[in-house]
Design a protein around this motif. Structure first.
Motif, short mmCIF file in Angstrom:
data_model
loop_
_atom_site.label_atom_id
_atom_site.label_comp_id
_atom_site.label_asym_id
_atom_site.label_seq_id
_atom_site.Cartn_x
_atom_site.Cartn_y
_atom_site.Cartn_z
N GLY B 13 0.82 -1.22 0.00
CA GLY B 13 0.00 0.00 0.00
C GLY B 13 0.84 1.25 0.00
N LEU B 14 1.89 1.26 0.84
CA LEU B 14 2.75 2.45 0.89
C LEU B 14 3.45 2.68 -0.44
CD1 LEU B 14 4.49 2.34 4.37
CD2 LEU B 14 3.03 4.11 3.44
N LEU B 15 3.97 1.59 -1.02
CA LEU B 15 4.71 1.75 -2.28
C LEU B 15 3.78 2.17 -3.41
CD1 LEU B 15 7.10 -1.29 -2.03
CD2 LEU B 15 7.74 1.08 -2.10
N SER B 16 2.54 1.65 -3.41
CA SER B 16 1.59 2.05 -4.45
C SER B 16 1.24 3.53 -4.31
CB SER B 16 0.31 1.23 -4.36
OG SER B 16 0.59 -0.11 -4.21
N PHE B 17 1.04 3.96 -3.06
CA PHE B 17 0.72 5.38 -2.83
C PHE B 17 1.85 6.27 -3.31
CE2 PHE B 17 0.81 9.08 0.03
CZ PHE B 17 -0.40 9.64 -0.33
N MET B 18 3.10 5.89 -2.95
CA MET B 18 4.26 6.67 -3.39
C MET B 18 4.35 6.68 -4.90
SD MET B 18 7.29 5.53 -0.85
CE MET B 18 8.51 5.89 -2.07
N MET B 19 4.15 5.53 -5.52
CA MET B 19 4.33 5.41 -6.97
C MET B 19 3.29 6.23 -7.72
SD MET B 19 4.49 1.83 -8.91
CE MET B 19 5.37 1.65 -10.42
N LEU B 20 2.02 6.09 -7.34
CA LEU B 20 0.99 6.82 -8.07
C LEU B 20 1.08 8.32 -7.80
CD1 LEU B 20 -2.05 4.43 -7.83
CD2 LEU B 20 -0.46 4.78 -9.69
N GLY B 21 1.41 8.70 -6.54
CA GLY B 21 1.56 10.12 -6.25
C GLY B 21 2.70 10.75 -7.03
N ALA B 22 3.84 10.03 -7.09
CA ALA B 22 4.98 10.57 -7.83
C ALA B 22 4.67 10.62 -9.33
CB ALA B 22 6.21 9.73 -7.57
N ALA B 23 3.93 9.62 -9.83
CA ALA B 23 3.61 9.62 -11.27
C ALA B 23 2.67 10.77 -11.60
CB ALA B 23 2.98 8.28 -11.66
N LEU B 24 1.69 11.02 -10.71
CA LEU B 24 0.79 12.17 -10.94
C LEU B 24 1.57 13.47 -10.88
CD1 LEU B 24 -2.42 11.18 -9.01
CD2 LEU B 24 -2.17 11.56 -11.44
N GLY B 25 2.57 13.54 -9.99
CA GLY B 25 3.40 14.73 -9.93
C GLY B 25 4.21 14.92 -11.20
N VAL B 26 4.73 13.82 -11.76
CA VAL B 26 5.48 13.90 -13.01
C VAL B 26 4.62 14.50 -14.10
CG1 VAL B 26 6.49 12.50 -14.83
CG2 VAL B 26 7.04 12.00 -12.50
N VAL B 27 3.36 14.08 -14.15
CA VAL B 27 2.51 14.50 -15.26
C VAL B 27 1.94 15.90 -15.02
CG1 VAL B 27 0.36 13.97 -16.42
CG2 VAL B 27 1.97 12.18 -15.96
N LEU B 28 1.58 16.22 -13.77
CA LEU B 28 0.76 17.42 -13.55
C LEU B 28 1.54 18.65 -13.11
CD1 LEU B 28 -2.30 15.81 -11.79
CD2 LEU B 28 -2.08 16.51 -14.14
N LEU B 29 2.73 18.50 -12.55
CA LEU B 29 3.45 19.69 -12.08
C LEU B 29 3.92 20.55 -13.25
CD1 LEU B 29 5.62 18.49 -9.11
CD2 LEU B 29 3.58 19.85 -9.08
N THR B 30 4.02 21.86 -13.01
CA THR B 30 4.40 22.74 -14.12
C THR B 30 5.91 22.83 -14.28
OG1 THR B 30 4.27 24.59 -12.60
CG2 THR B 30 2.34 24.15 -13.95
N ASN B 31 6.66 22.75 -13.19
CA ASN B 31 8.12 22.82 -13.28
C ASN B 31 8.67 21.46 -13.68
OD1 ASN B 31 10.79 23.38 -13.03
ND2 ASN B 31 10.57 24.44 -11.09
N VAL B 32 9.43 21.43 -14.76
CA VAL B 32 9.87 20.14 -15.29
C VAL B 32 11.00 19.54 -14.46
CG1 VAL B 32 11.56 20.99 -16.93
CG2 VAL B 32 10.25 18.98 -17.49
N VAL B 33 11.69 20.36 -13.67
CA VAL B 33 12.75 19.82 -12.81
C VAL B 33 12.15 18.99 -11.69
CG1 VAL B 33 14.71 20.46 -11.40
CG2 VAL B 33 14.17 21.78 -13.39
N TYR B 34 11.06 19.49 -11.09
CA TYR B 34 10.35 18.70 -10.08
C TYR B 34 9.87 17.38 -10.68
CZ TYR B 34 10.15 23.04 -7.41
OH TYR B 34 10.46 24.18 -6.73
#
Lengths: 101, 214
Positions: B13-34
């Motif tokens: 559960g923890l790893l899935s939460f981290m993985m999906l949260g980080a993937a959503l951050g990759v796609v949705l954040l505006t700064n490409v370095v983040y």
């Protein structure tokens, strides 16, 4: 611990990758989305390898191949992005119409 | 994997939460370095999930190749194309975003239904946890020998292709201009920019060293 958890997780990661692939304006972010989709495929292969074929782990062999191909794809893709950036002076996907018409 | 069932479930559960949260951050954040650093988080979480799936060798390879090579390559590419510009807004951008979101959610529900409905014939055998690297090595040098060698040839081709694509054109006849400038730069000149005047105000610091060669 069931097989379905991993498959649903991989499906969610793949759909996030597709959304990023279509909606990104930055060319580097498009390549990152492709990496996310490749990771989803790897996760599927590993789950099948563990639950359906645990003795001879052929899914892990395929995952190693996919990782190697993904490394080659990232290198060539980023080189292409760099060449287009030198040519057009932007990384906006909406202004790359070199092969459009 | 000799952990208890509950421990495995909590880690998944923890790893899935981290993985999906980080993937959503990759796609949705505006700064490409983040996005690039969150992509590293996604790869690390995937390596943890591989460890839960009794694959220690592939988890190690994931950390080494994806985090160590691919992610660093992406961060280098972001540094090389460091152009801080705001993209011009598209007129009907929300149509594309909402249509893509609908298609992605539909695909996800379809895949989830398929996964839950299909009767998987699970193997009753115990996973060979500690000998997975031995099994992978046997496969590589017996029945997957030809793809293994072809992968090395493909990596060599990708190496040569990336060098040729990213190389600048070498123009030695411009050396008279190079004498005038005291700054040490490589004897090369970038290609002509298509449709962009060299002195336009939106040029950034990253493109300044190439301007000195003009």
């Amino acid at each position: 611990m069931q097989l379905q958890y991993f498959l649903i997780l991989a499906a969610a990661l793949f759909c996030i990758g597709i959304y990023g692939l279509i909606n990104s304006r930055n060319a580097v972010r498009v390549l990152m989305s492709v990496e996310l989709m490749l990771n989803a495929v790897n996760l599927n292969l590993m789950a099948f390898s563990n639950y359906l074929d645990p003795q001879e782990v052929k899914g892990q062999v395929f995952t190693v191949f996919v990782i190697a191909i993904a490394a080659a794809e990232a290198a060539v893709g980023l080189a292409i992005v760099l060449a287009i950036y030198r040519n057009r002076d932007t990384v906006d996907m909406e202004q790359f119409n070199l092969l459009k018409w | 994997m000799n952990l208890a069932e509950g421990v495995q479930l909590v880690s998944l559960g923890l790893l899935s939460f981290m993985m999906l949260g980080a993937a959503l951050g990759v796609v949705l954040l505006t700064n490409v370095v983040y996005s690039a650093f969150l992509l590293g988080g996604t790869f690390i979480s995937a390596a943890g999930i591989y460890l839960l799936l009794n694959a220690d060798f592939v988890a190690t390879a994931q950390v080494l190749i994806y985090v160590g090579a691919v992610n660093v390559l992406i961060i280098f590419a972001i540094m090389l194309v460091n152009k801080r510009q705001d993209f011009a807004p598209l007129p009907k951008a929300w149509i594309r975003k909402s249509a893509t979101a609908v298609v992605c959610l539909g695909l996800f529900s379809l895949l989830t239904t398929m996964v839950l409905v299909t009767p998987w014939n699970l193997s009753a055998e115990v996973a060979s946890a500690d000998s997975s690297i031995i099994e992978i090595g046997k496969h590589f040098f017996t029945d997957f020998l030809l793809p293994f060698e072809l992968a090395s040839v493909l990596l060599l081709m990708a190496l040569v292709g990336a060098i040729i694509l990213a190389r600048r054109e070498f123009l030695p006849e411009e050396s008279a201009v190079a004498v005038q400038q005291p700054i040490l730069t490589l004897p090369e000149r970038p290609r002509e920019l298509a449709g962009v005047t060299p002195g336009s105000p939106d040029r950034t610091i990253a493109s300044k060293p190439s301007d000195r060669n003009k």
